[in-house]
Design an enzyme around this catalytic site. Structure first.
Site, PDB file in Angstrom:
ATOM      1  N   CYS A 113       0.813  -1.225   0.000  1.00 40.79           N
ATOM      2  CA  CYS A 113       0.000   0.000   0.000  1.00 40.79           C
ATOM      3  C   CYS A 113       0.847   1.276   0.000  1.00 40.79           C
ATOM      4  O   CYS A 113       0.329   2.366  -0.250  1.00 40.79           O
ATOM      5  CB  CYS A 113      -0.956   0.006   1.178  1.00 40.79           C
ATOM      6  SG  CYS A 113      -2.117  -1.369   1.156  1.00 40.79           S
ATOM      7  N   HIS A 249      -2.952   7.228   3.317  1.00 40.29           N
ATOM      8  CA  HIS A 249      -3.398   5.967   2.729  1.00 40.29           C
ATOM      9  C   HIS A 249      -4.812   5.674   3.232  1.00 40.29           C
ATOM     10  O   HIS A 249      -5.095   5.753   4.422  1.00 40.29           O
ATOM     11  CB  HIS A 249      -2.437   4.846   3.136  1.00 40.29           C
ATOM     12  CG  HIS A 249      -2.929   3.494   2.769  1.00 40.29           C
ATOM     13  ND1 HIS A 249      -3.447   3.223   1.524  1.00 40.29           N
ATOM     14  CD2 HIS A 249      -2.990   2.335   3.472  1.00 40.29           C
ATOM     15  CE1 HIS A 249      -3.800   1.945   1.484  1.00 40.29           C
ATOM     16  NE2 HIS A 249      -3.544   1.392   2.649  1.00 40.29           N
ATOM     17  N   ASN A 279     -10.089   0.337   0.515  1.00 45.44           N
ATOM     18  CA  ASN A 279      -8.617   0.384   0.466  1.00 45.44           C
ATOM     19  C   ASN A 279      -8.177  -0.174  -0.887  1.00 45.44           C
ATOM     20  O   ASN A 279      -8.281  -1.371  -1.132  1.00 45.44           O
ATOM     21  CB  ASN A 279      -8.048  -0.442   1.626  1.00 45.44           C
ATOM     22  CG  ASN A 279      -6.533  -0.455   1.652  1.00 45.44           C
ATOM     23  OD1 ASN A 279      -5.870  -0.057   0.692  1.00 45.44           O
ATOM     24  ND2 ASN A 279      -5.969  -0.929   2.748  1.00 45.44           N
TER      25      ASN A 279
END
Ligand code: COA
Length: 322
Positions: A113, A249, A279
């Site tokens: 990520c 994030h 996500n």
């Protein structure tokens, strides 16, 4: 000394939307539980046959159009991804082929990520040394391809997407500072315990799935995101109040809220797309950036802090004037 400036952003989300009501039909959960614990209401899912490179291409073309430059002007392509179309060649070389800007360096970065933040830091270094003038930097993942749809602790969180920026060499800042970190001791808190050179069982289909110890990831993420923000601001003689926008994030609404609270940052100065994107791994930061640029929240001259956190663990920040 050259700075690098973002001169265009682009994002792309696959057409298909999976809602929490859809998930209620698939696993033992409720839409209320998912929203309360994660903030996610929907996520986009790549169509069968739609690959990471497909998403990356759409986002890149939009970023190039926003920047007002042609693919032939690009002299560097870096893609953060964990879900490449193939073991090799890289997604970046195939994106280069689709854009037709042959010859320039093109490579993928694997930092899960944090992949986009890593890629942006690397591209910035190419530009600052004069090795590149126009870099295409992408975060793209079809992360739902490595999700076990029976695992209610992970399948509620993730979605697919891509985000891209064009960086240009400039006399004016630009990216002011950036920091990358990793700590491999955390491997088993968030990982896919299968791999080409280790335990991959070719007789089982779709055996490579994300496994996560969610509440432990949560605690490390909140502490780490607060620490790296404070470190980079202190190093640049800045306060949290100097930031126009924090673009973290997009892992989980509660992680974002807890980070903002610990930093003393009003939540309305944080870009939050968790509700509609989930996500999207490496795509999450550039997608959120693109959303806030296009809806007019982010203006030229604003000070932005981009933050990544992901498996490994990896984490990083980029401080920039937009
Ligand atoms: N629906 C209903 N119940 C669920 C559920 C779901 N989708 N998923 C888990 N549960 C249950 C668990 O089984 C557990 O039940 P038990 O107490 O009977 O064992 C209970 O809810 C609490 O589980 P827990 O894992 O402690 O919940 P949580 O509050 O930590 O929320 C996450 C779980 C995954 C939402 C949360 O830990 C999280 O978001 N962590 C961060 C993950 C992340 O962002 N990862 C990516 C970083 S890049």
């Amino acid at each position: 000394m050259n700075y690098s400036r973002i001169i265009g952003t682009g994002g792309y989300l696959p057409e298909k939307i999976l809602t929490n009501a859809d998930l209620e039909q698939m696993i033992h959960t409720t839409a209320e539980w998912i929203v309360e614990r994660t903030g996610v209401e929907q996520r986009h899912i790549a169509a069968p046959g739609e690959t990471t490179c497909d998403l990356a291409e759409q986002a890149s073309r939009r970023a190039l159009a926003a920047a007002g430059i042609e693919p032939r002007d690009i002299d560097l392509i870096i893609i953060g991804t964990t879900t490449p179309d193939h073991v090799f060649p890289s997604v970046a070389t195939q994106l280069q082929h689709r854009l037709g800007c042959y010859g320039c360096p093109a490579f993928d970065v694997q930092a899960v990520c944090t992949g986009f933040v890593y890629s942006l830091d690397i591209a910035n270094r190419f530009i600052r040394t004069g090795a590149s003038r126009h870099a295409l930097v992408v975060g793209a993942d079809t992360f739902t391809r490595i999700i076990n749809w029976q695992d209610r602790g992970t399948c509620i969180l993730f979605g697919d997407g891509a985000g891209a920026v064009v960086l240009e060499a400039s006399e004016e800042p630009g990216i002011i500072d950036s920091r990358l970190h990793a700590d491999g001791r955390y491997k088993e808190l968030l990982w896919v315990p299968a791999g080409i050179s280790s335990s991959y069982d070719k007789t089982r289909k779709n055996a490579a799935f994300v496994e996560m110890r969610g509440s432990e990831v949560f605690k490390v993420a909140v502490t780490t995101l607060k620490e790296i923000t404070e470190q980079i601001l202190t190093a640049n003689n800045m306060e949290v109040s100097d930031l126009h926008w924090l673009i973290p994030h997009q892992a989980n609404r509660r992680i974002l809220a807890a980070t903002a609270k610990r930093l003393g940052l009003p939540e309305h100065r944080m870009v939050d797309c968790v509700r509609i994107h989930g996500n999207t791994s490496a795509a999450s930061v550039p997608l959120a950036l693109d959303v806030a640029v296009r809806d007019g929240r982010i203006q030229r001259g604003d000070t932005l802090l981009l933050e990544g956190f992901g498996g490994g663990f990896t984490w990083g920040v980029v401080l920039l004037i937009y």
